[in-house]
Scaffold this motif. Structure first.
Motif, short mmCIF file in Angstrom:
data_model
loop_
_atom_site.label_atom_id
_atom_site.label_comp_id
_atom_site.label_asym_id
_atom_site.label_seq_id
_atom_site.Cartn_x
_atom_site.Cartn_y
_atom_site.Cartn_z
N ILE A 50 0.91 -1.05 -0.08
CA ILE A 50 0.09 -0.17 -0.01
C ILE A 50 0.81 1.29 -0.06
N ALA A 51 2.03 1.26 0.76
CA ALA A 51 2.91 2.30 0.62
C ALA A 51 3.64 2.65 -0.60
N THR A 52 3.80 1.58 -1.41
CA THR A 52 4.44 1.70 -2.65
C THR A 52 3.39 2.30 -3.65
N LEU A 53 2.03 1.80 -3.57
CA LEU A 53 1.05 2.31 -4.47
C LEU A 53 0.82 3.92 -3.92
N ILE A 54 0.74 4.22 -2.71
CA ILE A 54 0.72 5.63 -2.50
C ILE A 54 1.89 6.50 -3.13
N ASP A 55 3.02 6.05 -3.04
CA ASP A 55 4.11 6.55 -3.51
C ASP A 55 3.81 6.86 -5.20
N LYS A 56 3.47 5.75 -5.82
CA LYS A 56 3.14 5.80 -7.15
C LYS A 56 1.97 6.64 -7.55
N ILE A 93 -9.07 2.60 -7.57
CA ILE A 93 -7.99 1.50 -7.25
C ILE A 93 -8.27 1.45 -5.86
N VAL A 94 -8.45 0.25 -5.30
CA VAL A 94 -9.11 0.00 -3.94
C VAL A 94 -7.94 -1.27 -3.40
N THR A 95 -7.70 -0.54 -2.03
CA THR A 95 -6.63 -1.36 -1.14
C THR A 95 -6.98 -1.16 0.31
N GLY A 96 -6.44 -1.87 1.09
CA GLY A 96 -6.79 -1.69 2.53
C GLY A 96 -7.26 -2.97 3.19
N VAL A 122 -13.86 0.07 -11.00
CA VAL A 122 -13.40 -0.20 -9.72
C VAL A 122 -11.99 -1.60 -9.88
N THR A 123 -10.88 -0.98 -9.54
CA THR A 123 -9.68 -2.21 -9.55
C THR A 123 -9.52 -2.70 -8.26
N LEU A 124 -9.50 -3.75 -7.88
CA LEU A 124 -8.86 -4.22 -6.47
C LEU A 124 -7.33 -4.60 -6.75
N VAL A 125 -6.63 -4.04 -5.89
CA VAL A 125 -5.22 -4.31 -5.93
C VAL A 125 -5.05 -5.86 -5.18
N GLY A 126 -4.88 -6.65 -5.93
CA GLY A 126 -5.00 -8.28 -5.21
C GLY A 126 -3.93 -8.41 -3.96
N ASP A 127 -2.83 -7.64 -4.24
CA ASP A 127 -1.90 -7.82 -3.05
C ASP A 127 -1.59 -6.63 -2.12
N ALA A 128 -2.47 -5.94 -1.99
CA ALA A 128 -2.66 -4.53 -1.13
C ALA A 128 -3.92 -4.67 -0.39
#
Length: 188
Positions: A35-41, A107-110, A131-137
């Protein structure tokens, strides 16, 4: 492809990654790092990061359990939406926040996969969002003592069924953190 008119932008939703929610979550450290990587991206691509924070008897406002995990730091300019129900749209200002930013793709995480993540995925697509789910996040705690599948199976099943979710004029799907390209999602 969203059915929402004049909403070409994308936002990253960071749902309930709070101390009291993920303290005993499956694969917590790896998920939080993703999730931190996604936030940075997202920030690097100038894509909105929208933070969702659950309030309940178990997560009283202002308590340590209610706080976001220390690894994830919200910037003051990033919206924070308070909620009391599983669906992040239900009785919140999330729709207003997204509309003001022209967001039609999420893009959904959490956390938790089998509660607030699933509820928000369905709430979003029913409201017209792609709606895209980030499967490893995304993650959840082990509720197998209560009859639920183990967390790895809950996560795998959610990733599988969301990969094939459909609705008229809307797109859904599941991707991994490494495959999220926010720069490609920014309209010209």
């Amino acid at each position: 492809m969203t059915t929402l008119i004049d909403r070409p932008h994308t936002a990253l939703l960071v749902i309930d990654v709070q101390n009291g929610v993920v303290a005993h979550a499956y694969d917590r450290d790896r998920i939080v790092a993703n999730i931190a990587t996604l936030i940075d991206k997202a920030r690097a691509a100038d894509v909105d990061v929208v933070w969702i924070q659950h309030n309940s008897q178990e997560l009283p406002t202002g308590s340590e359990a209610w706080q976001y995990v220390p690894e994830l730091v919200r910037r003051d300019a990033e919206p924070l939406v308070q909620k009391a129900y599983g669906d992040s749209f239900e009785d919140t200002d999330l729709e207003t926040v997204l509309a003001a930013r022209g967001v039609g793709r999420l893009i959904v995480t959490g956390a938790q996969t089998d509660a607030c993540i699933r509820s928000t995925l369905h709430g979003a697509i029913a409201r017209g969002y792609d709606v895209t789910l980030v499967g490893d996040a995304h993650t959840t705690e082990d509720l197998s003592p209560y009859g639920a599948p183990t967390p790895d199976k809950v996560i795998a099943h959610t990733n599988l069924y969301w990969r094939y979710q459909t609705a008229p004029g809307r797109a859904a799907g599941t991707v991994d953190t490494a495959d999220v390209d926010f720069a490609a999602a920014v309209p010209a």
